[in-house]
Design an enzyme around this catalytic site. Structure first.
Site, PDB file in Angstrom:
ATOM      1  N   CYS A 114       0.818  -1.221   0.000  1.00  0.00           N
ATOM      2  CA  CYS A 114       0.000   0.000   0.000  1.00  0.00           C
ATOM      3  C   CYS A 114       0.852   1.273   0.000  1.00  0.00           C
ATOM      4  CB  CYS A 114      -0.947   0.004   1.186  1.00  0.00           C
ATOM      5  SG  CYS A 114      -1.998  -1.442   1.224  1.00  0.00           S
ATOM      6  N   HIS A 254      -3.411   7.091   3.277  1.00  0.00           N
ATOM      7  CA  HIS A 254      -3.838   5.810   2.715  1.00  0.00           C
ATOM      8  C   HIS A 254      -5.209   5.485   3.292  1.00  0.00           C
ATOM      9  CE1 HIS A 254      -4.088   1.745   1.531  1.00  0.00           C
ATOM     10  NE2 HIS A 254      -3.704   1.208   2.679  1.00  0.00           N
ATOM     11  N   ASN A 284     -10.171  -0.152   0.671  1.00  0.00           N
ATOM     12  CA  ASN A 284      -8.712  -0.053   0.612  1.00  0.00           C
ATOM     13  C   ASN A 284      -8.250  -0.507  -0.781  1.00  0.00           C
ATOM     14  OD1 ASN A 284      -5.964  -0.483   0.770  1.00  0.00           O
ATOM     15  ND2 ASN A 284      -6.040  -1.441   2.790  1.00  0.00           N
TER      16      ASN A 284
HETATM   17  O1  UT7 Z   1      -3.348  -1.392   3.746  1.00  0.00           O
HETATM   18  C1  UT7 Z   1      -3.099  -2.006   4.965  1.00  0.00           C
HETATM   19  C2  UT7 Z   1      -4.070  -3.158   5.063  1.00  0.00           C
HETATM   20  N1  UT7 Z   1      -4.684  -3.487   6.256  1.00  0.00           N
HETATM   21  C3  UT7 Z   1      -5.252  -2.674   7.192  1.00  0.00           C
HETATM   22  O2  UT7 Z   1      -5.158  -1.503   7.213  1.00  0.00           O
HETATM   23  C4  UT7 Z   1      -6.007  -3.398   8.249  1.00  0.00           C
HETATM   24  C5  UT7 Z   1      -5.922  -2.771   9.612  1.00  0.00           C
HETATM   25  N2  UT7 Z   1      -6.874  -3.401  10.516  1.00  0.00           N
HETATM   26  C6  UT7 Z   1      -8.172  -3.090  10.511  1.00  0.00           C
HETATM   27  O3  UT7 Z   1      -8.612  -2.246   9.754  1.00  0.00           O
HETATM   28  C7  UT7 Z   1      -9.064  -3.801  11.516  1.00  0.00           C
HETATM   29  O4  UT7 Z   1      -8.255  -4.551  12.384  1.00  0.00           O
HETATM   30  C8  UT7 Z   1     -10.113  -4.726  10.830  1.00  0.00           C
HETATM   31  C9  UT7 Z   1     -11.173  -3.893  10.137  1.00  0.00           C
HETATM   32  C10 UT7 Z   1      -9.440  -5.671   9.864  1.00  0.00           C
HETATM   33  C11 UT7 Z   1     -10.823  -5.568  11.907  1.00  0.00           C
HETATM   34  O5  UT7 Z   1     -11.404  -4.715  12.880  1.00  0.00           O
HETATM   35  P1  UT7 Z   1     -11.193  -4.998  14.430  1.00  0.00           P
HETATM   36  O6  UT7 Z   1     -11.982  -4.001  15.160  1.00  0.00           O
HETATM   37  O7  UT7 Z   1      -9.697  -5.042  14.654  1.00  0.00           O
HETATM   38  O8  UT7 Z   1     -11.857  -6.401  14.594  1.00  0.00           O
HETATM   39  P2  UT7 Z   1     -11.207  -7.764  15.081  1.00  0.00           P
HETATM   40  O9  UT7 Z   1     -10.274  -8.315  14.038  1.00  0.00           O
HETATM   41  O10 UT7 Z   1     -10.684  -7.564  16.466  1.00  0.00           O
HETATM   42  O11 UT7 Z   1     -12.467  -8.691  15.126  1.00  0.00           O
HETATM   43  C12 UT7 Z   1     -13.554  -8.440  16.026  1.00  0.00           C
HETATM   44  C13 UT7 Z   1     -14.631  -9.470  15.776  1.00  0.00           C
HETATM   45  C14 UT7 Z   1     -14.125 -10.901  15.722  1.00  0.00           C
HETATM   46  O12 UT7 Z   1     -15.060 -11.727  16.337  1.00  0.00           O
HETATM   47  P3  UT7 Z   1     -14.804 -12.255  17.824  1.00  0.00           P
HETATM   48  O13 UT7 Z   1     -13.514 -13.033  17.757  1.00  0.00           O
HETATM   49  O14 UT7 Z   1     -14.697 -11.012  18.686  1.00  0.00           O
HETATM   50  O15 UT7 Z   1     -16.011 -13.074  18.092  1.00  0.00           O
HETATM   51  C15 UT7 Z   1     -14.103 -11.203  14.247  1.00  0.00           C
HETATM   52  O16 UT7 Z   1     -14.273 -12.563  13.966  1.00  0.00           O
HETATM   53  O17 UT7 Z   1     -15.265  -9.221  14.510  1.00  0.00           O
HETATM   54  C16 UT7 Z   1     -15.297 -10.428  13.752  1.00  0.00           C
HETATM   55  N3  UT7 Z   1     -15.241 -10.081  12.327  1.00  0.00           N
HETATM   56  C17 UT7 Z   1     -16.334  -9.806  11.617  1.00  0.00           C
HETATM   57  N4  UT7 Z   1     -17.638  -9.759  11.927  1.00  0.00           N
HETATM   58  C18 UT7 Z   1     -18.503  -9.426  10.973  1.00  0.00           C
HETATM   59  C19 UT7 Z   1     -14.156  -9.963  11.547  1.00  0.00           C
HETATM   60  N5  UT7 Z   1     -14.526  -9.604  10.301  1.00  0.00           N
HETATM   61  C20 UT7 Z   1     -15.885  -9.496  10.325  1.00  0.00           C
HETATM   62  C21 UT7 Z   1     -16.839  -9.170   9.357  1.00  0.00           C
HETATM   63  N6  UT7 Z   1     -18.131  -9.133   9.728  1.00  0.00           N
HETATM   64  N7  UT7 Z   1     -16.505  -8.843   8.094  1.00  0.00           N
END
Ligand code: UT7
Length: 328
Positions: A114, A254, A284
């Protein structure tokens, strides 16, 4: 030596097909509420099956050349920042060079995920300042939809496809690029990766069966890294340009997640209104994210002639890059 370089023209290409959060609800176990609240993304653009990264790059590049009144034959160098080249080799930049008819141009891809566009911009700038090139086409283009696992809700809701391009030319130094800061931390290499398809894990029936040709990501760790590095990178680009973040008219980050942008703005002590945001419409788009945002910031009048802007990107590698510039 030339004083500096400036952007003489820009172009952008986003595929026509819109994929909404409601569409994704039909594919994986997710909801519009979750995606909007956790990322700020409402929809993204997805390339057609027959559309590769160079197809989007070509459209963006043609528009940038037209806007800059530079003919493809006058280009000395083409740099394509991408993590999703048409193929591992030859470089997508070479495919673009041929399709543009840029007969006198060198061409190479830059791989910093990115951050690729900001890295490529720095390299194009350095070539101009060193007198090694006068007309450089810098492209950020990605079609991450091609390497996303559409059954993995943790990643497939985040990404979209796009390309952005700029033409860099020499400038006297009063307008144009003021500074860069590029950085990397390979100890975080496993945090975002496409594990298979290279020399470590060549593509095989087994790698495909295990889904190792898809993007893998540790979202939480990348989130923490991003919120730390964005304010630091903005401050460093400002310091190198001899300006204060206070004086910056528009930050162009970004576009990965609105919460990352909010947290970075807070840490920097700058209002969110000074950050350009279009992650809601495109998700993204990796290397395309910063040039597409810059393009839209100018097109919508958010960035005007004489304004001070800071571009900032972060991504796999880990990598990051920032650039202060005086628009116009
Ligand atoms: O260009 C660089 C590329 N990457 C990034 O910039 C990514 C940076 N990270 C993020 O943007 C965030 O970490 C995410 C958007 C990927 C995830 O958000 P989060 O608030 O960190 O969520 P999490 O990974 O801690 O997940 C929370 C919960 C989990 O469930 P449990 O374990 O708490 O029961 C996930 O399984 O949300 C669940 N989850 C979803 N639920 C519904 C993960 N993806 C989804 C989804 N829909 N699409």
């Amino acid at each position: 030596m030339v004083g500096s370089s400036r952007i003489a023209g820009m172009g952008r290409c986003v595929p026509e097909r819109v994929l909404t959060n409601a569409d994704l609800e039909q594919r994986v176990h997710t909801t519009d509420e979750w995606i909007t609240a956790r990322t700020g993304i409402r929809e993204r653009r997805i390339a057609r099956e027959d559309q590769a990264t160079s197809d989007l790059a070509l459209e963006a590049a043609r528009e940038a050349l037209r806007a800059a009144s530079v003919s493809a034959e006058d280009l000395d160098l083409i740099l394509v920042g991408t993590a999703t080249p048409d193929a591992l080799f030859p470089a997508t930049a070479c495919i673009l060079q041929d399709r543009l008819g840029a007969r006198a141009s060198a061409a190479v891809d830059i791989s910093a995920a990115c951050s690729s566009f900001v890295y490529a911009l720095a390299m194009g700038h350095a070539y101009i300042v060193a007198g090694m090139a006068r007309r450089v086409l810098v492209v950020g283009a990605d079609t991450l939809s091609k390497i996303v696992n559409w059954e993995d809700r943790a990643t497939c809701v985040l990404f979209g496809d796009a390309a952005g391009a700029v033409v860099l030319v020499p400038s006297d130094g009063r307008r144009g690029i003021l500074s860069f800061w590029l950085g990397s931390d390979g100890s975080g290499a496993s945090l975002i990766a496409q594990p298979a398809g290279g020399s470590r894990l060549p593509a095989s029936r087994e790698t495909v069966e295990r889904g190792l040709h898809y993007i893998t990501m540790n979202g939480r760790e990348v989130f923490k890294f991003a919120t730390r590095v964005i304010p630091r990178a903005i401050e460093e680009a400002c310091r190198r340009a001899g300006v204060d973040p206070e004086e910056v008219d528009l930050f162009i980050p970004h576009q990965a997640n609105i919460r990352i942008i909010q947290a970075a703005a807070e840490r920097l002590g700058q209002p969110l209104e000074k950050f350009f945001v279009n992650v809601d419409r495109y998700g993204n788009t990796s290397a395309a994210s910063v040039p597409v945002a810059l393009y839209e910031a100018v097109a919508t009048g958010r960035l005007r002639s004489g304004d001070l802007a800071v571009l900032v990107a972060f991504g796999a590698g880990l990598t990051w890059g920032s650039c202060a510039l005086r628009w116009g």
